[in-house]
Scaffold this motif. Structure first.
Motif, PDB file in Angstrom:
ATOM      1  N   PRO A  76      38.725  75.551   2.797  1.00  0.00           N
ATOM      2  CA  PRO A  76      37.704  76.468   3.312  1.00  0.00           C
ATOM      3  C   PRO A  76      36.336  75.803   3.382  1.00  0.00           C
ATOM      4  O   PRO A  76      35.964  75.006   2.519  1.00  0.00           O
ATOM      5  CB  PRO A  76      37.717  77.611   2.301  1.00  0.00           C
ATOM      6  CG  PRO A  76      38.271  77.015   1.053  1.00  0.00           C
ATOM      7  CD  PRO A  76      39.252  75.971   1.494  1.00  0.00           C
ATOM      8  N   ARG A  77      35.589  76.149   4.446  1.00  0.00           N
ATOM      9  CA  ARG A  77      34.236  75.617   4.603  1.00  0.00           C
ATOM     10  C   ARG A  77      33.192  76.577   4.037  1.00  0.00           C
ATOM     11  O   ARG A  77      32.058  76.195   3.805  1.00  0.00           O
ATOM     12  CB  ARG A  77      33.947  75.365   6.091  1.00  0.00           C
ATOM     13  CG  ARG A  77      34.815  74.275   6.700  1.00  0.00           C
ATOM     14  CD  ARG A  77      34.355  73.965   8.106  1.00  0.00           C
ATOM     15  NE  ARG A  77      34.663  75.056   9.019  1.00  0.00           N
ATOM     16  CZ  ARG A  77      35.772  75.134   9.746  1.00  0.00           C
ATOM     17  NH1 ARG A  77      36.684  74.186   9.631  1.00  0.00           N
ATOM     18  NH2 ARG A  77      35.987  76.148  10.558  1.00  0.00           N
ATOM     19  N   GLN A  78      33.578  77.840   3.839  1.00  0.00           N
ATOM     20  CA  GLN A  78      32.629  78.815   3.328  1.00  0.00           C
ATOM     21  C   GLN A  78      32.393  78.616   1.824  1.00  0.00           C
ATOM     22  O   GLN A  78      33.314  78.253   1.090  1.00  0.00           O
ATOM     23  CB  GLN A  78      33.155  80.236   3.542  1.00  0.00           C
ATOM     24  CG  GLN A  78      33.289  80.636   5.003  1.00  0.00           C
ATOM     25  CD  GLN A  78      33.964  81.996   5.124  1.00  0.00           C
ATOM     26  OE1 GLN A  78      35.081  82.101   5.605  1.00  0.00           O
ATOM     27  NE2 GLN A  78      33.284  83.038   4.673  1.00  0.00           N
ATOM     28  N   PRO A  79      31.161  78.862   1.372  1.00  0.00           N
ATOM     29  CA  PRO A  79      30.907  78.750  -0.069  1.00  0.00           C
ATOM     30  C   PRO A  79      31.481  79.952  -0.817  1.00  0.00           C
ATOM     31  O   PRO A  79      31.824  80.971  -0.221  1.00  0.00           O
ATOM     32  CB  PRO A  79      29.372  78.747  -0.140  1.00  0.00           C
ATOM     33  CG  PRO A  79      28.936  79.516   1.077  1.00  0.00           C
ATOM     34  CD  PRO A  79      29.959  79.192   2.144  1.00  0.00           C
ATOM     35  N   ASP A  80      31.565  79.821  -2.118  1.00  0.00           N
ATOM     36  CA  ASP A  80      31.982  80.920  -3.005  1.00  0.00           C
ATOM     37  C   ASP A  80      33.387  81.416  -2.708  1.00  0.00           C
ATOM     38  O   ASP A  80      33.682  82.601  -2.870  1.00  0.00           O
ATOM     39  CB  ASP A  80      30.992  82.092  -2.925  1.00  0.00           C
ATOM     40  CG  ASP A  80      29.578  81.675  -3.303  1.00  0.00           C
ATOM     41  OD1 ASP A  80      29.452  80.839  -4.211  1.00  0.00           O
ATOM     42  OD2 ASP A  80      28.617  82.178  -2.696  1.00  0.00           O
ATOM     43  N   LEU A  81      34.267  80.529  -2.277  1.00  0.00           N
ATOM     44  CA  LEU A  81      35.662  80.884  -2.061  1.00  0.00           C
ATOM     45  C   LEU A  81      36.537  80.088  -3.025  1.00  0.00           C
ATOM     46  O   LEU A  81      36.321  78.892  -3.234  1.00  0.00           O
ATOM     47  CB  LEU A  81      36.093  80.610  -0.621  1.00  0.00           C
ATOM     48  CG  LEU A  81      35.437  81.442   0.479  1.00  0.00           C
ATOM     49  CD1 LEU A  81      35.999  81.055   1.839  1.00  0.00           C
ATOM     50  CD2 LEU A  81      35.631  82.938   0.236  1.00  0.00           C
TER      51      LEU A  81
END
Length: 297
Positions: free
Chosen positions: A147-152
């Motif tokens: 994943p490229r999104q933070p907080d995952l």
């Protein structure tokens, strides 16, 4: 800010029209329109551009929509957390996966999960794009790249293997290639151009056939979806590199040059940090890990 009017605004922004939002909220079109006008009056800004074809958010409307969407996403998370029982996991669970994986492998197994956890309501969203888990467009995702999104939070569940497959009807007419060079005499079914391919070097089959020489002319057919590639191969279009889990859906397919294996693609189980302690997420993760262990990937 009036909470009821904000709820109506959020529904209208999601639906793109007063009529469709009214259907969602069980309100008349005129009632929805009136609520939005009153909200605009209280804020002293226009939130929508009105057009014959629908509604478009203004710049101020976009600002309010981003905030409202985040608020309602967090409320949905809180509601789901509160609804989980002390004994059995319960509540809604929204899962997003790539089209090929979700429509074949997962969809055929989700029934067993629902039998184990009848208090969980599953909404499966099959989409080759990446939904925003942070904004709760989905609770959990199966992805073929980190994943490229933070907080995952990500959990590697399996490496997916790809081999070459063709339909018996195609091989009967075109012959069976024995070497990479012989692939140049065949029609290859490739993954079409897309800004976000499912994994790097997705068309390694073409490089295998040409030795990386782009000047070599090849007879190819391209489509940017693995399920469509499977269907094309079943229809006798040509030879394709297909994930083994997908090829197993049709036992008649023939593995061509069986010793040739493509790059292994890691599959990840991904969910937001705020759902770390969700029982629904935990039981789904454990279920998928057990099912994956039974499958030849």
């Amino acid at each position: 800010m009036d909470w009821d009017k904000l709820r109506v605004f959020h529904a209208v922004a999601e639906a793109g029209s007063f009529t469709h939002a009214g259907e969602t909220l069980n309100l008349s079109q005129s009632a929805v329109s009136r609520q939005i006008s009153q909200l605009e009056d209280s804020l002293k800004v226009a939130l929508f551009h009105r057009h014959a074809r629908g509604l478009i958010l203004t710049e101020q409307g976009e600002t309010l929509y981003r905030t409202a969407r985040e608020v309602f996403a967090k409320l949905a998370a809180a509601e789901a957390s509160l609804s989980e029982g002390k004994e059995l996991p319960r509540g809604p669970l929204k899962i997003t996966t790539p089209v090929a994986f979700g429509s074949t492998w997962l969809a055929s197994r989700i029934g067993r999960f629902l039998e184990l956890y009848p208090e969980i309501t599953v909404n499966l969203i099959i989409d080759d794009g990446e939904l925003d888990l942070g904004m709760r467009q989905a609770d959990v995702a199966i992805r073929l790249s980190p994943p490229r999104q933070p907080d995952l939070i990500q959990r590697h569940i399996k490496n997916i293997k790809l081999h070459l497959y063709a339909a018996p009807s195609y091989l009967k007419n075109a012959g069976v290639p024995q070497t990479a060079e012989e692939l140049q005499d065949h029609r290859l079914v490739l993954f079409g151009d897309t800004p976000h391919p499912p994994f790097p070097n997705v068309n390694w089959l073409r490089e295998l056939a040409t030795g990386g020489n782009r000047r070599v002319h090849m007879n190819t057919f391209s489509v940017n979806n693995y399920y469509a590639i499977l269907r094309a191969v079943q229809g006798g279009v040509g030879i394709a590199a297909i994930p083994d889990y997908l090829a197993q859906e049709d036992s008649s397919l023939v593995r061509v040059m069986p010793d040739v294996e493509g790059p292994q693609v890691p599959a990840y189980f991904v969910y937001p940090e705020e759902l770390r302690h969700s029982k629904r997420i935990t039981v789904l993760r454990d279920f998928l890990i057990q099912e994956v262990a039974k499958t030849q990937f």
